[in-house]
Scaffold this active site. Sequence first.
Site, short mmCIF file in Angstrom:
data_model
loop_
_atom_site.label_atom_id
_atom_site.label_comp_id
_atom_site.label_asym_id
_atom_site.label_seq_id
_atom_site.Cartn_x
_atom_site.Cartn_y
_atom_site.Cartn_z
N SER A 227 -57.81 -58.35 5.79
CA SER A 227 -56.71 -57.56 5.21
C SER A 227 -55.79 -56.48 6.04
CB SER A 227 -56.93 -56.91 3.48
OG SER A 227 -56.12 -55.73 2.99
N ASP A 453 -52.26 -63.83 -3.52
CA ASP A 453 -52.19 -62.63 -2.84
C ASP A 453 -51.07 -61.64 -3.12
OD1 ASP A 453 -53.28 -60.23 -1.38
OD2 ASP A 453 -54.90 -62.00 0.16
N HIS A 483 -57.05 -61.37 -3.20
CA HIS A 483 -56.74 -61.32 -2.43
C HIS A 483 -57.52 -61.34 -0.60
CE1 HIS A 483 -55.96 -58.36 0.74
NE2 HIS A 483 -57.13 -57.56 0.41
#
Length: 514
Positions: A227, A453, A483
């Site tokens: 991320s 995602d 995610h």
Amino acid sequence: MPNPSPPRAAALALSITVLSAVLTGCSDNSKSEDLTAQKLSWKDCPAPSESEGGGNAPSPLPGGTQWQCATMKAPLDWADPKGATVGIALIRARTSGDQSKRIGSLIFNFGGPGGSGVTTLPAFGEDYTKLRTRYDLVSFDPRGVGRSAGVKCEDDSQLDVFFQQDATPDDPAEQKNLLNNTRAFNAACEKNSGRTLPHVPTTDAARDMDLMRQVLGDAKLHYFGISYGTELGGVYAHLFPKHVGRAVFDAVVDPTQNPEQSALGQARGFQLALDNFAADCTSKTEPCPIGDTPQDVKDRIANLLKDLDSKPIPGVFPRQLTQTEATNGIAQALYSKDFWEYLTEGLDQAYSGDGKVLMLLSDSMNGRNKNGQYSNLVAANISINCVDEKPRYTVSDVQAGLPAFRAASPLFGDFLAWGMLSCTDWAVPGAADHPDVSAAGAAPILVVGNTGDPATPYQGAKEMVDALGKGVGVELTYKGQGHGAYDSGNKCVHDAVNGYLLNGTVPPAGTVCA
């Protein structure tokens, strides 16, 4: 505003919460110390501090390996490397394999920004068992986070009120209230952490990682970023291209977007995840308890949120579930397909007037534990974003963008558009419209994008590959939900990532895993 990109620490907190319904500061004592020569004092890890989320000291890994913690000194101001220092909290698990085959340390950042690597790495340590055969697993609290001079803004009772505010104002009075609350929060950050705020940008965290590399004794930085960790890794590669070792970026931030474009992309991403959730619920043999068709599921959610705008329902006593916290909780559950069952349960209960599960989901997103204490996840998230991002959006900017946001997501559009006000009157100017990740001359970086995602939409992986430069980024696609890709357990993804990190085998560009 609630953090739209929680790290895996928040996901872990969600699982624990739903299923079970020592700040290191700044010092002036190293005026002439060579920080690259410092020796770390590794000891058994203490229980996480309140700013890291609290809880118990990390349990040993299977086989008995203990987690060890240390504090690394780094310059508070990298423009004055011999001035005051800041303590960077580290955690490690030593390699389980033959020392003669040890590659070095593998440094993790799990995202946010604002997530504590000191608490997240041991929570997911077993996921990296194979990687530990050739690496010491290492993570850290980036500056401004957790025990690394964690930014402090409002206290727990103030945060309870802050997170229940109406974050999608419908009239000028509500807009004024949102702005006033945002200004009050940001003023509290300046009052309580003013010395730290200028020194938490991603570029400084990247410089800390290069110091970490040297202190750990590695010629190259071996890295696993998830991320926001992909943005941090990209910035590191830009600043230190010749120091990049084997690196993996998973759940990739688009480095070409300004904050408005990023928020709009998230609106599309969360809408896609909601569409997939609704289709999944209504496609099963047993009846979906929250709707008969995908559109019915989404219509009922929209009606719930509309009702909550004027009439909250009981949540976690004594708090009431507001429209904002319900939206936040729904977003949290869309981060992983594993959480869809909680979202179904939470919605089903909310339709009967019980908002507890949706509020627990929201609490997880905001870093609130069952004792009512908040980590500094959101404070750090806003602090890092606001010093990184140059734009300062106004009410007029938001109003001009609302049609596009609503077209991207009828449910999340307003929520993410108004979130652009979070840097209003921030004490420190922002650095740039978007990060520079160009890294000519760096070793190959494996860039893994997930087609489903919600928080870092799939297109970001391609943009990262292009921005890193020719011959650096190598794209791998995972056709999945949630995610990130590696933590999905997909064998194809694991084989590709492990093959690169352990053996240096770069998968063919354009590899697709399903």
